[in-house]
Write a protein that holds these residues in place. Sequence first.
Motif, PDB file in Angstrom:
ATOM      1  N   ALA A   7     -32.844  53.709  42.162  1.00  0.00           N
ATOM      2  CA  ALA A   7     -33.646  52.523  42.448  1.00  0.00           C
ATOM      3  C   ALA A   7     -35.139  52.823  42.332  1.00  0.00           C
ATOM      4  O   ALA A   7     -35.954  51.910  42.239  1.00  0.00           O
ATOM      5  CB  ALA A   7     -33.332  51.999  43.848  1.00  0.00           C
ATOM      6  N   ILE A   8     -35.489  54.098  42.364  1.00  0.00           N
ATOM      7  CA  ILE A   8     -36.903  54.479  42.344  1.00  0.00           C
ATOM      8  C   ILE A   8     -37.317  54.965  40.958  1.00  0.00           C
ATOM      9  O   ILE A   8     -38.305  54.533  40.401  1.00  0.00           O
ATOM     10  CB  ILE A   8     -37.159  55.530  43.438  1.00  0.00           C
ATOM     11  N   LEU A   9     -36.510  55.860  40.382  1.00  0.00           N
ATOM     12  CA  LEU A   9     -36.768  56.339  39.026  1.00  0.00           C
ATOM     13  C   LEU A   9     -35.925  55.530  38.051  1.00  0.00           C
ATOM     14  O   LEU A   9     -35.005  54.827  38.458  1.00  0.00           O
ATOM     15  CB  LEU A   9     -36.360  57.815  38.920  1.00  0.00           C
ATOM     16  N   ARG A  10     -36.205  55.658  36.751  1.00  0.00           N
ATOM     17  CA  ARG A  10     -35.259  55.126  35.770  1.00  0.00           C
ATOM     18  C   ARG A  10     -34.006  55.994  35.864  1.00  0.00           C
ATOM     19  O   ARG A  10     -34.112  57.215  36.044  1.00  0.00           O
ATOM     20  CB  ARG A  10     -35.852  55.220  34.373  1.00  0.00           C
ATOM     21  N   PRO A  11     -32.809  55.393  35.745  1.00  0.00           N
ATOM     22  CA  PRO A  11     -31.584  56.171  35.929  1.00  0.00           C
ATOM     23  C   PRO A  11     -31.528  57.427  35.066  1.00  0.00           C
ATOM     24  O   PRO A  11     -31.078  58.477  35.520  1.00  0.00           O
ATOM     25  CB  PRO A  11     -30.478  55.181  35.559  1.00  0.00           C
ATOM     26  N   GLY A 158     -49.542  73.012  60.226  1.00  0.00           N
ATOM     27  CA  GLY A 158     -48.145  72.600  60.361  1.00  0.00           C
ATOM     28  C   GLY A 158     -47.817  71.497  59.358  1.00  0.00           C
ATOM     29  O   GLY A 158     -48.696  70.731  58.938  1.00  0.00           O
ATOM     30  N   ILE A 159     -46.551  71.449  58.983  1.00  0.00           N
ATOM     31  CA  ILE A 159     -46.113  70.564  57.889  1.00  0.00           C
ATOM     32  C   ILE A 159     -45.111  69.539  58.416  1.00  0.00           C
ATOM     33  O   ILE A 159     -44.240  69.869  59.234  1.00  0.00           O
ATOM     34  CB  ILE A 159     -45.441  71.419  56.784  1.00  0.00           C
ATOM     35  N   ILE A 160     -45.233  68.307  57.892  1.00  0.00           N
ATOM     36  CA  ILE A 160     -44.199  67.287  58.123  1.00  0.00           C
ATOM     37  C   ILE A 160     -43.607  66.917  56.765  1.00  0.00           C
ATOM     38  O   ILE A 160     -44.356  66.623  55.818  1.00  0.00           O
ATOM     39  CB  ILE A 160     -44.777  66.008  58.755  1.00  0.00           C
ATOM     40  N   VAL A 161     -42.290  66.954  56.678  1.00  0.00           N
ATOM     41  CA  VAL A 161     -41.588  66.403  55.512  1.00  0.00           C
ATOM     42  C   VAL A 161     -40.715  65.269  56.047  1.00  0.00           C
ATOM     43  O   VAL A 161     -40.031  65.445  57.061  1.00  0.00           O
ATOM     44  CB  VAL A 161     -40.703  67.469  54.815  1.00  0.00           C
ATOM     45  N   ALA A 162     -40.769  64.121  55.400  1.00  0.00           N
ATOM     46  CA  ALA A 162     -39.945  62.983  55.845  1.00  0.00           C
ATOM     47  C   ALA A 162     -39.170  62.428  54.659  1.00  0.00           C
ATOM     48  O   ALA A 162     -39.745  62.192  53.590  1.00  0.00           O
ATOM     49  CB  ALA A 162     -40.825  61.890  56.453  1.00  0.00           C
ATOM     50  N   ASP A 163     -37.876  62.223  54.863  1.00  0.00           N
ATOM     51  CA  ASP A 163     -37.020  61.737  53.776  1.00  0.00           C
ATOM     52  C   ASP A 163     -36.888  60.210  53.837  1.00  0.00           C
ATOM     53  O   ASP A 163     -37.111  59.591  54.879  1.00  0.00           O
ATOM     54  CB  ASP A 163     -35.635  62.392  53.878  1.00  0.00           C
ATOM     55  N   ASN A 164     -36.521  59.630  52.704  1.00  0.00           N
ATOM     56  CA  ASN A 164     -36.197  58.194  52.573  1.00  0.00           C
ATOM     57  C   ASN A 164     -37.405  57.275  52.753  1.00  0.00           C
ATOM     58  O   ASN A 164     -37.246  56.119  53.159  1.00  0.00           O
ATOM     59  CB  ASN A 164     -35.099  57.780  53.574  1.00  0.00           C
ATOM     60  N   THR A 165     -38.590  57.777  52.457  1.00  0.00           N
ATOM     61  CA  THR A 165     -39.782  56.979  52.767  1.00  0.00           C
ATOM     62  C   THR A 165     -40.056  55.875  51.729  1.00  0.00           C
ATOM     63  O   THR A 165     -40.950  55.056  51.938  1.00  0.00           O
ATOM     64  CB  THR A 165     -41.021  57.875  52.912  1.00  0.00           C
ATOM     65  N   LEU A 166     -39.311  55.866  50.614  1.00  0.00           N
ATOM     66  CA  LEU A 166     -39.435  54.720  49.681  1.00  0.00           C
ATOM     67  C   LEU A 166     -38.249  53.759  49.838  1.00  0.00           C
ATOM     68  O   LEU A 166     -38.251  52.680  49.270  1.00  0.00           O
ATOM     69  CB  LEU A 166     -39.556  55.210  48.226  1.00  0.00           C
ATOM     70  N   TRP A 167     -37.279  54.174  50.588  1.00  0.00           N
ATOM     71  CA  TRP A 167     -36.130  53.338  51.010  1.00  0.00           C
ATOM     72  C   TRP A 167     -35.609  52.440  49.883  1.00  0.00           C
ATOM     73  O   TRP A 167     -35.808  51.245  49.903  1.00  0.00           O
ATOM     74  CB  TRP A 167     -36.494  52.536  52.269  1.00  0.00           C
ATOM     75  N   TYR A 168     -34.980  53.075  48.930  1.00  0.00           N
ATOM     76  CA  TYR A 168     -34.396  52.362  47.779  1.00  0.00           C
ATOM     77  C   TYR A 168     -35.429  51.508  47.034  1.00  0.00           C
ATOM     78  O   TYR A 168     -35.068  50.524  46.395  1.00  0.00           O
ATOM     79  CB  TYR A 168     -33.227  51.471  48.227  1.00  0.00           C
ATOM     80  N   HIS A 170     -37.518  49.554  48.427  1.00  0.00           N
ATOM     81  CA  HIS A 170     -37.836  48.319  49.177  1.00  0.00           C
ATOM     82  C   HIS A 170     -39.286  48.292  49.658  1.00  0.00           C
ATOM     83  O   HIS A 170     -39.887  47.219  49.728  1.00  0.00           O
ATOM     84  CB  HIS A 170     -36.918  48.164  50.397  1.00  0.00           C
ATOM     85  N   VAL A 171     -39.838  49.468  50.001  1.00  0.00           N
ATOM     86  CA  VAL A 171     -41.210  49.474  50.552  1.00  0.00           C
ATOM     87  C   VAL A 171     -42.219  48.862  49.581  1.00  0.00           C
ATOM     88  O   VAL A 171     -43.266  48.373  50.004  1.00  0.00           O
ATOM     89  CB  VAL A 171     -41.678  50.900  50.953  1.00  0.00           C
ATOM     90  N   ALA A 172     -41.905  48.891  48.281  1.00  0.00           N
ATOM     91  CA  ALA A 172     -42.859  48.395  47.278  1.00  0.00           C
ATOM     92  C   ALA A 172     -42.541  46.963  46.830  1.00  0.00           C
ATOM     93  O   ALA A 172     -43.242  46.431  45.975  1.00  0.00           O
ATOM     94  CB  ALA A 172     -42.852  49.337  46.073  1.00  0.00           C
TER      95      ALA A 172
END
Length: 221
Positions: A7-11, A158-168, A170-172
């Motif tokens: 959903a984010i990149l071209r397949p 210190g580092i933060i990594v967070a997954d799913n932040t573009l949420w399929y 939907h955020v855009a």
Amino acid sequence: MKAASDAILRPEQAAYLEALEPPRDALLAKMEARAAERGYPVSDPEVASFLAVTARGARPRFIVELGTNIGYGAIVLARAAGPDARVLTFELSHDLCEEARGFIAEAGLEARITVRQGAALHELEKVEQPIDLAYIDCVKEEYPRYLELLVPRLSPHGIIVADNTLWYGHVARSVVPEAQRERTEALRAFNLALVQHPLLRAVVLPLGDGVAYAVKMPAVS
Ligand SMILES: C[S@@+](CC[C@H](N)C(=O)[O-])C[C@H]1O[C@@H](n2cnc3c(N)ncnc32)[C@H](O)[C@@H]1O
């Protein structure tokens, strides 16, 4: 999460990047098979590679993961961070905690990974030791609050990594399905708070389902 990266990149781009991933060892392959069989949302292999590269470079001593599932991310992080690193990971489900502990024992990492059963927000509030690397992969609606709790607990650099932040993706989107609205709003708020945070430098990457990466800047004296 193939549908998410598609959903984010071209397949074809998503397939190309997936094919670039090196083969996993027997244990991670077994965990991926278990996750596929049960529909468990373990981290994508490319996100796991990103975690491993990050941990190898930063050599964090104390890692906190929000959302254990069966321990896939925790094992990747503990291995990559090296023998002096400890991982504390939170999971709400008793059964998943037990399953994660089984895989962690198989990996020979029981001494370095602690699986704590409980709500991530509640458990995070109790952490007093400075966190060198935090991996957020839990309740999407809670991401903004995780950030508020994490920043003061992060060590300098210190580092933060967070997954799913573009949420399929939907955020855009201007039109978001009703069922995804609350999560999407929370993730938009999280992404904005992260990149605008005065104590952080951050970027949101179109990797997997979207991965945010932030580093805490040391205080200037
Ligand atoms: C996306 S999965 C984590 C995947 C894992 N980080 C990995 O790398 O494979 C999210 C997990 O968070 C757990 N979870 C849901 N609500 C939670 C809460 N309030 N506190 C802690 N864990 C929770 C779910 O049971 C699920 O196993």
